[in-house]
Design a protein around this motif. Structure first.
Motif, PDB file in Angstrom:
ATOM      1  N   VAL B  83       0.844  -1.190   0.000  1.00 53.58           N
ATOM      2  CA  VAL B  83       0.000   0.000   0.000  1.00 53.58           C
ATOM      3  C   VAL B  83       0.885   1.247   0.000  1.00 53.58           C
ATOM      4  O   VAL B  83       2.051   1.198   0.377  1.00 53.58           O
ATOM      5  N   GLU B  84       0.329   2.345  -0.438  1.00 55.02           N
ATOM      6  CA  GLU B  84       1.043   3.622  -0.393  1.00 55.02           C
ATOM      7  C   GLU B  84       0.006   4.743  -0.343  1.00 55.02           C
ATOM      8  O   GLU B  84      -0.951   4.736  -1.118  1.00 55.02           O
ATOM      9  N   ASP B  85       0.174   5.666   0.581  1.00 58.24           N
ATOM     10  CA  ASP B  85      -0.764   6.791   0.742  1.00 58.24           C
ATOM     11  C   ASP B  85      -2.221   6.332   0.777  1.00 58.24           C
ATOM     12  O   ASP B  85      -3.092   6.979   0.210  1.00 58.24           O
ATOM     13  N   GLY B  86      -2.466   5.203   1.383  1.00 62.10           N
ATOM     14  CA  GLY B  86      -3.862   4.762   1.505  1.00 62.10           C
ATOM     15  C   GLY B  86      -4.389   3.987   0.311  1.00 62.10           C
ATOM     16  O   GLY B  86      -5.491   3.458   0.354  1.00 62.10           O
ATOM     17  N   VAL B  87      -3.642   3.912  -0.804  1.00 55.15           N
ATOM     18  CA  VAL B  87      -4.139   3.106  -1.924  1.00 55.15           C
ATOM     19  C   VAL B  87      -3.429   1.752  -1.938  1.00 55.15           C
ATOM     20  O   VAL B  87      -2.294   1.622  -1.469  1.00 55.15           O
ATOM     21  N   TYR B  88      -4.157   0.750  -2.439  1.00 53.56           N
ATOM     22  CA  TYR B  88      -3.550  -0.569  -2.630  1.00 53.56           C
ATOM     23  C   TYR B  88      -2.727  -0.523  -3.900  1.00 53.56           C
ATOM     24  O   TYR B  88      -3.157   0.065  -4.891  1.00 53.56           O
TER      25      TYR B  88
END
Lengths: 485, 95
Positions: B83-88
């Motif tokens: 994940v990154e910044d809340g996105v998968y």
């Protein structure tokens, strides 16, 4: 387009229903939240979860069915549509296949070239939206935001009966206005609440079988829809006339070039292996519920437009503009109510101001009419001063601008403060006229020797001297009287 | 009714299942057996019977339209591979 060719268009429109929560879960549908903060276990397709249908989704879909004169199914069922894509966590989308909630309606649309035509609507079914794939920002990877997953959609499928790009745009506009009138969709095309896929094919005039069609996806403005179809028609004719064949494929429209291009095809995209979703029981709609909805239907755009033309004697164009959105028509009626009732003269005046000055100001400041800086009651106050000749048309524009800028709450206050009251006292006007005659002997001479066109100049001088407060008709009459004696 | 080996290969591909060559005839035989068993239903007299949409003779209970879920993103993302910044994050898919 060459007249040897005929175009066949069918539109599939995804209409996002404006519910608080999702179709199968209690997650919020609010737009613009932090990524994945509105994606629950159900939306993520976690093992062991069960979908539960949102009652408001059913009500809104049924309302839509009634408004397009369609059959609302007493029993409808949900099906699984299978495909693999990372923004579809379950590996299937819950949609409807057999027994959709709405089938067999129509919309009447009008275009300059083809006139008034009835376009059939094959069906409208419910489904959940997928999430969003973000291809740009993640260095060679794709980011997935599932906030949108599970947002309720109606997919409305027209018959392949639309015959031109303009007619397709007219159909889409009509459908858009309708769902906004019904209050089932916020109509926000930038945010994707109303998205159109266009199936387009061409055939030589007189042929009875359809040509091969292409599908151009996700058109989110009426202008793009029209342009994309125009391009696609030309492209297909060129291909066939050049001896080639149309490939059945999905295409994307590029607004920058005005062209469509083939999407890389999803492998086996068209084998969705639908089957009834065992997690969901059939939805039953009782006749009593439908009757209740029917009696609560708002006045629809066509009916309202006809009423404006018939009872308020508005011309067809004004009535069409005013009813193009429900908010505009509501604003118009609120102005008339505030002004103390509707007469045909007042209706015409209000229509001209709303479609003219107000529309221009809204456009300039990029505001929707709901956010207008001039409220209906304020515009009504101004129109009353135009009716009783307190202000001239030009002065009224300046009062409107003052209202728009928030100079005062009421037209009367601005008229007072800016000294815009029209001079109706004829002796005061006479004085201005005399002054102008005296200081422009040359033009007066020209007039008297037959060059009567110079009258306009002289009237203009009086208007200038009176700072626009004299009534041009009065000035013109007085001036002529003086010059002719 | 029997499934051909190419039917089996196609269904496997659609379902993203990897079968080796010896498994294809094996599954073709087993799946054909299932279809044959189900086929015995064809002998039932169904004229005038309304098709069932669901084995339970019930209709859906609907829920009120209100937001009842709260944000459990951190818990869900704790078990996600990337994940990154809340996105998968997933391997790049290009349209």
């Amino acid at each position: 387009m060459s007249t040897a060719w005929e175009t066949v268009i069918g539109l599939e429109v995804h209409i996002q229903l404006n519910t608080q929560s999702k179709i199968f879960s209690g997650s919020s549908t609010a737009y613009g939240a932090a990524a994945n903060s509105q994606a629950s276990a159900v939306d993520l397709g976690m093992p062991g979860v069960l979908p539960v249908i949102n009652a408001e989704v059913i009500r809104k879909a049924a309302l839509f069915g009634l408004a397009i004169d369609a059959a609302v199914a007493p029993q409808s069922i949900f099906a699984r549509k299978h495909y693999f894509y990372p923004d579809l966590p379950k590996g299937y989308q819950i949609s409807q296949y057999e027994l959709p909630i709405v089938s067999g309606g129509h919309l009447d649309v009008e275009t300059a070239a083809l006139g008034k035509r009835r376009i059939g609507i094959t069906r409208a079914h419910l489904e959940e939206d997928a999430g969003k794939s973000l291809h740009e920002d993640y260095a060679g990877q794709t980011g997935i935001d599932l906030n949108r997953a599970g947002t309720p959609l109606i997919e409305c499928v027209s018959e392949p009966e639309i015959a031109s790009a303009a007619e397709a745009a007219a159909y889409a506009r009509k459908l858009h206005a309708l769902v906004c009138y019904l209050g089932i969709c916020d109509g926000n095309m930038q945010e994707g609440s109303f998205r159109v896929d266009a199936n387009v094919s061409v055939r030589r005039r007189g042929e009875t079988t359809f040509g091969t069609r292409t599908e151009t996806k996700n058109l989110n403005s009426f202008r793009f829809l029209e342009k994309a179809i125009e391009y696609e028609i030309e492209r297909q004719i060129d291909v066939i006339e050049g001896g080639g064949q149309i490939v059945q494929e999905t295409r994307l429209y590029d607004p920058d070039t005005g062209e469509t291009r083939a999407m890389r095809s999803k492998e086996e995209a068209h084998d969705y292996r639908y089957f009834p979703d065992p997690d969901l029981l059939p939805v039953v709609i009782e006749p009593a519920f439908l009757d209740e909805l029917k009696s609560g239907l708002p006045e629809l755009p066509d009916a309202r437009r006809a009423r404006f033309e018939q009872t308020l004697a508005l011309d067809a164009d004004s009535a069409a503009l005013l009813t193009s959105t429900r908010a505009t028509a509501d604003y118009f009626e609120a102005v008339l109510a505030s002004a103390g009732g509707a007469t045909p003269e007042r209706a015409r005046l209000a229509a001209n101001w709303i479609n003219g000055e107000l529309a221009a100001a809204l456009n300039r400041d990029d505001l929707a009419i709901q956010a207008s800086r001039v409220a209906p009651a304020q515009l009504a106050g101004l129109l009353l001063r135009i009716e009783d000749n307190t202000v001239s048309g030009n002065a009224a524009k300046s009062v409107f601008e003052g209202l728009w800028q928030g100079e005062a709450d009421a037209a009367d206050a601005i008229i007072e403060a800016r000294g815009l009251k029209q001079i109706t006292d004829s002796s005061a006007i006479e004085q201005f006229v005399d002054e102008v005659i005296e200081s422009n002997p040359e033009q007066v001479e020209q007039y008297r020797s037959g060059k009567t066109k110079v009258l306009g100049f002289l009237v203009g001088q009086v208007m200038k001297a009176s700072k626009g407060k004299a009534k041009p008709q009065d000035v013109s009459r007085l001036m002529q009287e003086k010059l002719d004696t | 009714m029997s499934l051909s080996e190419s039917d089996v290969a196609k269904v496997a591909q659609l379902a993203k299942l990897k079968l080796n060559e010896s498994q294809v005839p094996e599954y073709a035989a087993e799946l054909s057996g299932i279809l044959e068993m189900v086929e015995t239903l064809d002998s039932a007299e169904t004229d005038g019977v309304t098709p069932m949409a669901h084995p339970l003779d019930l209709s859906a209970r609907l829920r009120a339209d209100s937001v009842t879920e709260t944000d459990h993103r951190d818990a869900f993302q704790a078990i996600a591979p990337k994940v990154e910044d809340g996105v998968y994050l997933v391997p790049r898919v290009i349209e």
